[in-house]
Design a protein around this motif. Structure first.
Motif: not given
Lengths: 225, 112
Positions: A130-149
């Motif tokens: 929650t409120n903290v996003l962990h990413l690996p360095a040097g690697t592309p990551v796809d973020i699937d963004v949605s909303s509940e409200d």
């Protein structure tokens, strides 16, 4: 006053939410586009100011050219020479930023609700933070963004452009951080009285440390009420 | 002042070109969104967008030709001539703007 203005303007060149201090390929492409546009705007501004000063300092200067030619050259040709290449550059840069299917990088779900971000990691046992996003360095990551409200927007200025979080729809953003460290993100679409406080932290770990760091963060989130 | 006043309703012609531009924006945007949402083939979607854009360009070009060749009513005097000149230039601007604004959508990625 000039110094104060310069100081205020230059404050935007660095800091946790500065788009001019990129730390990933997407953000670097956007920052380069911004600099190219600034240069284009600077050239146009200098040309217009030069013409203006010539007219003021030498009354009658340029009167030999008919007014229709001034309109075509100054109002159409000059902006076209600057703006058309900028449009082409912007379109090409935008195409390169798209999360195209083909190679499938790791996915992370970013779910917004007033005024909290929840990040789920389907490739890592569906743990959540929650409120903290962990990413690996040097690697592309796809973020699937949605909303509940309501509509929010996911934005980590130093890593990529923003994308809307829309209820009932999943939007995709490809993001990559070049170097480990701590970054910050912010909801970038007004979403209610708590909008200004709806920020999150992005922690980029070295690839070897990423699983352990994520597991520790997920355990902390689980322990919280 | 020479001639009679130009009827106020003719001032709408000033907006005609860019009203067609607005129509192109709405229809192309909607078609693109619907095509992607329903998973149309990229080729079919691209052709649909191209046809819609082409139809809008034809409409603006037809208006341009029609108004550029029309003779202003002599009884309306210089104001009508001026209005016609401005309308023709707004149509040219709308035609160029329609090409620059919407043509790239035909060559860029359709859906992701």
């Amino acid at each position: 006053m000039v110094v104060a203005g310069l100081m205020a303007a230059l404050c935007g060149c660095s800091g946790p939410l500065s788009t001019l201090d990129p730390s990933g390929p997407s953000a670097a492409s956007i920052a380069l586009l911004w600099w190219v546009m600034l240069a284009g705007a600077g050239v146009l501004f200098a040309l217009v100011l030069t013409l203006f000063l010539l007219v003021v300092l030498r009354p009658g200067w340029g009167s030999r050219l008919p007014s229709s030619r001034w309109i075509v050259l100054g109002g159409l040709a000059l902006p076209a020479v600057i703006l058309l290449p900028l449009i082409c550059y912007g379109l090409l840069a935008g195409e390169r930023l798209l999360p195209l299917p083909g190679h499938s990088p790791p996915r992370i779900e970013a779910v917004a609700r007033q005024w909290v971000w929840t990040f789920r990691y389907p490739d890592r046992g569906n743990v959540a933070t929650t409120n903290v996003l962990h990413l690996p360095a040097g690697t592309p990551v796809d973020i699937d963004v949605s909303s509940e409200d309501v509509i929010h927007a996911f934005w980590v200025p130093r890593l990529a452009g923003k994308i809307d979080a829309v209820p009932g729809q999943v939007n995709h953003l490809r993001i990559q951080a070049d170097t480990p460290g701590r970054y910050e993100g912010q909801c970038n679409e007004f979403c209610g009285v708590g909008h200004a406080r709806m920020h999150f932290v992005v922690i980029v770990d070295r690839p070897a440390d990423y699983p352990a760091a994520l597991a520790a963060a997920a355990a902390t989130t689980k322990a919280e009420p | 002042m020479n001639g009679r006043a130009v009827p106020p309703r003719r001032l709408w012609l000033l907006a005609a070109g860019f009203l067609v531009w607005c129509s192109a924006l709405v229809v192309l945007y909607a078609l693109h969104a619907i095509g992607c949402a329903f998973g149309w083939q990229a080729g079919a979607l691209r052709w649909s967008l191209a046809i819609v854009l082409f139809v809008h360009l034809i409409v603006i070009a037809w208006m341009w030709r029609h108004l550029a060749t029309a003779r202003p009513e002599p009884k309306l005097g210089q104001a009508a001539v001026f209005l016609q000149t401005v309308v023709v230039w707004t149509l040219i601007a709308a035609l160029v703007a329609t090409v620059i604004t919407f043509a790239p959508s035909l060559v860029l990625k359709t859906c992701i």
